[in-house]
Write a protein that holds these residues in place. Structure first.
Motif, mmCIF file in Angstrom:
data_model
loop_
_atom_site.group_PDB
_atom_site.id
_atom_site.type_symbol
_atom_site.label_atom_id
_atom_site.label_comp_id
_atom_site.label_asym_id
_atom_site.label_seq_id
_atom_site.Cartn_x
_atom_site.Cartn_y
_atom_site.Cartn_z
ATOM 1 N N GLU A 85 0.830 -1.210 0.000
ATOM 2 C CA GLU A 85 0.000 0.000 0.000
ATOM 3 C C GLU A 85 0.861 1.256 0.000
ATOM 4 N N HIS A 98 2.250 1.768 -3.435
ATOM 5 C CA HIS A 98 1.250 2.352 -4.335
ATOM 6 C C HIS A 98 1.040 3.832 -4.027
ATOM 7 N N ASP A 117 3.948 5.744 -5.421
ATOM 8 C CA ASP A 117 3.924 5.712 -6.883
ATOM 9 C C ASP A 117 2.853 6.640 -7.451
ATOM 10 N N SER A 118 1.741 6.778 -6.727
ATOM 11 C CA SER A 118 0.625 7.584 -7.235
ATOM 12 C C SER A 118 0.670 9.029 -6.736
#
Length: 459
Positions: free
Chosen positions: A143, A146, A149-150
């Motif tokens: 998590e 992510h 990365d986002s």
């Protein structure tokens, strides 16, 4: 750098997931006494008692693959803790000259096998706890990967105006990174120092962030520096959510008890997520209070460490199992409110329903009735709802619901909440508790109410 960090964290998460799988595949599960355990106990008893006697053929008959009798003996021992004479076959009861000695030895051998099985199962539970932690840590890293990365870097869009505002108040921003996450929350890292020799509080600096970025409100992170001095240092700021939450609590112990077996906590986890947890210990009094207090404290620590609410619930359940809490199980009820999106996530293990009071009426969020510390693989029930300006959340323990009139307790609570006017959360919690107490002669169980309201920030 974000891409590289996200990939590395993703690889670590995958490795931990594989390690957990390897643990799962590497060892069998514990269970009941097996056919081999029974045969070994019979063989040991015959060697120590029977000597060269071969009248009954008890071992030979039990050794057959389709022997139902051996299974019957094992289950009888598990149910009663010993095998009695009447459990043995008729030929043994009439023909054996050493019935008492054989039965005593058979019970001792099966007792040792049971003790060994108990230790094996205990070891497997410990192993499962490690596996669970590996697996949940893998989820956390995944998590986080992510999230990194986002995350959108918006430093170039706002960096100039932020530096300008800080310079106006005699602070030099040497470096700056401003990130925006998927839920819209922004986070800022400023390497800053004062230029006039004075000190500035991080809270005052957070107000400058709001002035520089119109329409936003900021606060210094709890784990960041509280003072900005002439020595360069990095300060972390978090954007406040678009919503604010107020809560209230009311409780009363069971009549005759000094301590309530219910405990609760309200804390802010990573970002702008408020978590309300409510635990009902089995029974009442000091022991139940200690059990439920342990549950809410462990849960709060895990949430503050970055575990997701679901992961926290599962790990706390595992810890209680290993601690022998199956004798004193406790329920756990979590309500997590994202102050940026106003999304409510409700997670329950054995807890009674949560009530959401909105403009369209009262919604009942129900779950199962399995307490924590009862089953290794107990899965929390998860429910998600979008909240709106002015919505209220009501969490109660079973002592409150059980006190209400009628057969359908949830419906009785729903009707009461529909007819109550809007009021501050603390007053609402007290009003609900007063209503429940008024329905019974005296509190038969610990009774606790948590109430919260969410409102959109103005200005």
């Amino acid at each position: 750098m974000n891409y590289y960090t996200a990939r590395r964290l993703g690889d670590m998460a995958e490795s931990l997931g594989r390690l957990a799988q390897a643990f799962d595949d590497g060892m069998g599960k514990g269970g009941q006494l097996t056919r081999d355990d029974g045969l070994a106990a019979m063989q040991a008893s015959a060697a120590l008692v029977c000597e060269d006697c071969s009248k009954c053929n008890l071992y030979a008959d039990s050794e057959k693959e389709d022997s139902y009798y051996l299974y019957y003996l094992l289950r009888s021992f598990e149910q009663k803790g010993r095998i009695e004479k009447e459990d043995m076959p008729q030929m043994f009861q009439t023909g054996c000259r050493k019935k008492d000695a054989y039965l005593a030895q058979l019970n001792r051998s099966l007792g040792r096998a049971t003790m060994n099985l108990s230790w094996k199962n205990r070891f497997l539970e410990s192993r499962d706890a490690v596996v669970s932690q590996f697996r949940e840590l893998s989820v956390i890293l995944d998590e986080f990967s992510h999230q990194i990365d986002s995350a959108k870097n918006i430093s170039d869009e706002h960096g100039y105006i932020i530096k300008k505002y800080f310079r106006k108040y005699h602070m030099a921003v040497e470096d700056l990174m401003l990130l925006e996450y998927e839920n819209g929350q922004k986070e800022a890292y400023l390497t800053v120092k004062t230029t006039n020799g004075r000190c500035v509080t991080s809270r005052d600096a957070a107000k400058l962030m709001g002035e520089a970025m119109e329409g936003t409100k900021w606060s210094p992170a709890k784990d960041s520096r509280s003072i900005i001095t002439r020595q360069s240092a990095t300060v972390r700021f978090l954007e406040d959510g678009a919503y604010r939450l107020l809560f209230g609590a009311a409780r009363v112990p069971r009549q005759g008890e000094k301590f309530s077996g219910d405990n609760y906590t309200v804390c802010e986890s990573k970002g702008s997520q408020v978590v309300m947890s409510l635990s009902d210990g089995m029974g009442s009094g000091e022991e139940a209070s200690r059990e439920s207090s342990q549950v809410v404290e462990l849960t709060e620590q895990l949430l503050e460490a970055g575990f997701t609410p679901r992961s926290a619930l599962k790990l706390v359940n595992t810890v209680l199992l290993l601690a022998g809490a199956e004798q004193h199980p406790a329920t756990l009820d979590l309500s997590c409110i994202d102050l940026h999106t106003a999304v409510l996530e409700v997670m329950k293990l054995g807890a009674v329903p949560t009530f959401v009071v909105g403009q369209e009426g009262v919604e009942i969020l129900e779950a199962g009735q399995v307490p924590m510390g009862m089953f290794q693989n107990a899965e929390p029930v998860l429910m998600s709802r979008k909240l709106w300006d002015g919505d209220r959340i009501v969490m109660v323990t079973d002592g409150v619901l059980d006190a209400l009139p009628g057969e359908d307790k949830e419906q009785a609570m729903s009707q009461f909440l529909e007819g109550i006017e809007e009021m501050p959360p603390q007053e609402l919690a007290e009003r609900i508790l007063d209503f429940a107490v008024s329905c019974i002669p005296s509190p038969r169980d610990d009774m606790t109410v948590l109430a919260a309201g969410i409102w959109k920030r103005r200005g």
